[in-house]
Design a protein around this motif. Structure first.
Motif, PDB file in Angstrom:
ATOM      1  N   PRO A 156       0.807  -1.226   0.000  1.00  0.00           N
ATOM      2  CA  PRO A 156       0.000   0.000   0.000  1.00  0.00           C
ATOM      3  C   PRO A 156       0.833   1.267   0.000  1.00  0.00           C
ATOM      4  O   PRO A 156       0.376   2.318  -0.448  1.00  0.00           O
ATOM      5  CB  PRO A 156      -0.814  -0.121   1.297  1.00  0.00           C
ATOM      6  N   ALA A 157       2.073   1.191   0.495  1.00  0.00           N
ATOM      7  CA  ALA A 157       2.909   2.384   0.588  1.00  0.00           C
ATOM      8  C   ALA A 157       3.610   2.715  -0.720  1.00  0.00           C
ATOM      9  O   ALA A 157       4.232   3.765  -0.834  1.00  0.00           O
ATOM     10  CB  ALA A 157       3.955   2.201   1.691  1.00  0.00           C
ATOM     11  N   SER A 158       3.517   1.829  -1.699  1.00  0.00           N
ATOM     12  CA  SER A 158       4.219   2.062  -2.953  1.00  0.00           C
ATOM     13  C   SER A 158       3.590   3.224  -3.715  1.00  0.00           C
ATOM     14  O   SER A 158       2.374   3.289  -3.885  1.00  0.00           O
ATOM     15  CB  SER A 158       4.182   0.803  -3.823  1.00  0.00           C
ATOM     16  N   SER A 164       2.635  -2.367  -6.904  1.00  0.00           N
ATOM     17  CA  SER A 164       1.806  -2.489  -5.707  1.00  0.00           C
ATOM     18  C   SER A 164       1.324  -3.908  -5.433  1.00  0.00           C
ATOM     19  O   SER A 164       0.805  -4.171  -4.346  1.00  0.00           O
ATOM     20  CB  SER A 164       0.594  -1.562  -5.816  1.00  0.00           C
ATOM     21  N   LEU A 165       1.468  -4.809  -6.381  1.00  0.00           N
ATOM     22  CA  LEU A 165       0.975  -6.173  -6.186  1.00  0.00           C
ATOM     23  C   LEU A 165       1.896  -7.182  -6.841  1.00  0.00           C
ATOM     24  O   LEU A 165       2.353  -6.988  -7.965  1.00  0.00           O
ATOM     25  CB  LEU A 165      -0.431  -6.324  -6.761  1.00  0.00           C
ATOM     26  N   THR A 166       2.209  -8.262  -6.110  1.00  0.00           N
ATOM     27  CA  THR A 166       3.018  -9.358  -6.619  1.00  0.00           C
ATOM     28  C   THR A 166       2.255 -10.660  -6.417  1.00  0.00           C
ATOM     29  O   THR A 166       1.722 -10.907  -5.338  1.00  0.00           O
ATOM     30  CB  THR A 166       4.363  -9.440  -5.875  1.00  0.00           C
ATOM     31  N   LEU A 167       2.217 -11.499  -7.441  1.00  0.00           N
ATOM     32  CA  LEU A 167       1.526 -12.788  -7.378  1.00  0.00           C
ATOM     33  C   LEU A 167       2.455 -13.876  -7.922  1.00  0.00           C
ATOM     34  O   LEU A 167       3.117 -13.673  -8.943  1.00  0.00           O
ATOM     35  CB  LEU A 167       0.239 -12.762  -8.204  1.00  0.00           C
ATOM     36  N   ALA A 168       2.520 -15.009  -7.250  1.00  0.00           N
ATOM     37  CA  ALA A 168       3.404 -16.081  -7.698  1.00  0.00           C
ATOM     38  C   ALA A 168       2.950 -17.419  -7.117  1.00  0.00           C
ATOM     39  O   ALA A 168       2.198 -17.480  -6.145  1.00  0.00           O
ATOM     40  CB  ALA A 168       4.840 -15.793  -7.289  1.00  0.00           C
ATOM     41  N   TYR A 169       3.455 -18.487  -7.741  1.00  0.00           N
ATOM     42  CA  TYR A 169       3.192 -19.844  -7.247  1.00  0.00           C
ATOM     43  C   TYR A 169       4.504 -20.607  -7.251  1.00  0.00           C
ATOM     44  O   TYR A 169       5.419 -20.319  -8.032  1.00  0.00           O
ATOM     45  CB  TYR A 169       2.156 -20.564  -8.122  1.00  0.00           C
ATOM     46  N   GLY A 170       4.640 -21.576  -6.345  1.00  0.00           N
ATOM     47  CA  GLY A 170       5.868 -22.361  -6.294  1.00  0.00           C
ATOM     48  C   GLY A 170       6.005 -23.098  -4.982  1.00  0.00           C
ATOM     49  O   GLY A 170       5.096 -23.090  -4.141  1.00  0.00           O
ATOM     50  N   LEU A 171       7.160 -23.731  -4.801  1.00  0.00           N
ATOM     51  CA  LEU A 171       7.436 -24.497  -3.595  1.00  0.00           C
ATOM     52  C   LEU A 171       8.165 -23.631  -2.576  1.00  0.00           C
ATOM     53  O   LEU A 171       9.064 -22.862  -2.936  1.00  0.00           O
ATOM     54  CB  LEU A 171       8.297 -25.717  -3.935  1.00  0.00           C
TER      55      LEU A 171
END
Length: 243
Positions: A156-158, A164-171
Motif C-alpha cells: 500500500p505504501a508504494s 503495488s501487487l506481486t503474485l506467484a506460485y511455487g514451492l
C-alpha cells in the motif's frame, strides 16, 4: 486467510520471485534491491539434514504426460506432453540444474533451479493473499515438508501502481503466514547440497497469444487448465527414481 475480490492494480514481480524466470545470479540469494525475504532460520537450506523416514504417497502422472529428470539425476517431475523443457535455460549454479517448463504457446510456466544459496532476513511485512496451499511430502527433509503455494503480496505504501501487487506460485519451506501481514514471497526449499526453487509468477495482464482468455483475477486463474497443469507439474517434483 486474506483474498482479493478484484485485480485493478498493475502487476510487478520483485527479484525474489522473478529469479524464477532468470532474474539475479544463478548461485546467489535474491538481489539486495528486492524486497527482503523471510528469516534465514525458516528458509535457509541445510545440507546436513537427514531425509525424512516417512514414505510419501506415489505420484501418478495423467495419461500422456512425460517425465523429466535433471541432468544430475537427482530430481524428476511430470509435465503435459504438449509442453516442453528448456535445458539449460541459462547458466546454472555450479553442479546444479537450471531448466524452464514452457507451455504449448511458448510461455515459461515455471523454473527449476538447484544448488541455490538461500537465506535472508524479513525486514518488512506486507498485506498478503493465500489462494492455494498443499504439502509436497516427496520433498520432505529432516522432518520439514515444503508446500506448493499460490499467493500474493500488496504494498500500500508504494507510490508506483505497477509495483503495488506481486503474485506467484511455487514451492516454499517458509512457514505459512498468519495474521494480516507476511514477509515477501520467498519460494525456496531445502534440497541438498543447499537449496532449490521451482515455481513461476502470475501476470493477469499477460497477452501472450494462445494463453487463457478472460482471466483477470487470481481466483479465476485457479480454475484454468493452465493453472491446474502447472500446479500438478510442480507438486509432482520428487527424488529421481521414485514413482
Amino acid at each position: 486467510m486474506r483474498r482479493v475480490a478484484s485485480f485493478a492494480t498493475a502487476f510487478s514481480a520483485f527479484c525474489a520471485v522473478a529469479v524464477l524466470t532468470g532474474c539475479g545470479s544463478p548461485a546467489a540469494a535474491p538481489a539486495t534491491s528486492s524486497p527482503p525475504a523471510p528469516p534465514a532460520t525458516t528458509a535457509t537450506a541445510t545440507a546436513t539434514a537427514p531425509p525424512s523416514t516417512a514414505t510419501p504417497p506415489a505420484v501418478t502422472a495423467p495419461a500422456g504426460w512425460k517425465t523429466f529428470t535433471t541432468s544430475d539425476g537427482s530430481l524428476a517431475f511430470d509435465y503435459p506432453d504438449s509442453w516442453t523443457i528448456k535445458d539449460p535455460a541459462g547458466q546454472p549454479a555450479e553442479g546444479g540444474a537450471f531448466v524452464e517448463l514452457v507451455s504449448d504457446y511458448g510461455k515459461t510456466m515455471a523454473t527449476l533451479r538447484t544448488n541455490m544459496v538461500t537465506g535472508a532476513e524479513c525486514m518488512e511485512k506486507f498485506p498478503f493473499m493465500m489462494y492455494d496451499s498443499e504439502p509436497v511430502p516427496a520433498l520432505a527433509r529432516g522432518g520439514a515438508t515444503p508446500r506448493f503455494v499460490y499467493e500474493g503480496r500488496t504494498n500500500p505504501a508504494s507510490s508506483d501502481p505497477s509495483a503495488s501487487l506481486t503474485l506467484a506460485y511455487g514451492l516454499t519451506a517458509a512457514p505459512e503466514p498468519t495474521g494480516d501481514t507476511a514477509c515477501p514471497i520467498f519460494h525456496f526449499f531445502t534440497w541438498p547440497p543447499s537449496g532449490a526453487m521451482f515455481g513461476g509468477v502470475y501476470d493477469p495482464f499477460d497477452t501472450t497469444p494462445g494463453g487463457p482468455i478472460h482471466v483477470d483475477t487470481p481466483e479465476v486463474y485457479m480454475d484454468t487448465t493452465e493453472y491446474k497443469y502447472v500446479k500438478q507439474a510442480i507438486t509432482s517434483l520428487r527424488p529421481a527414481g521414485k514413482p
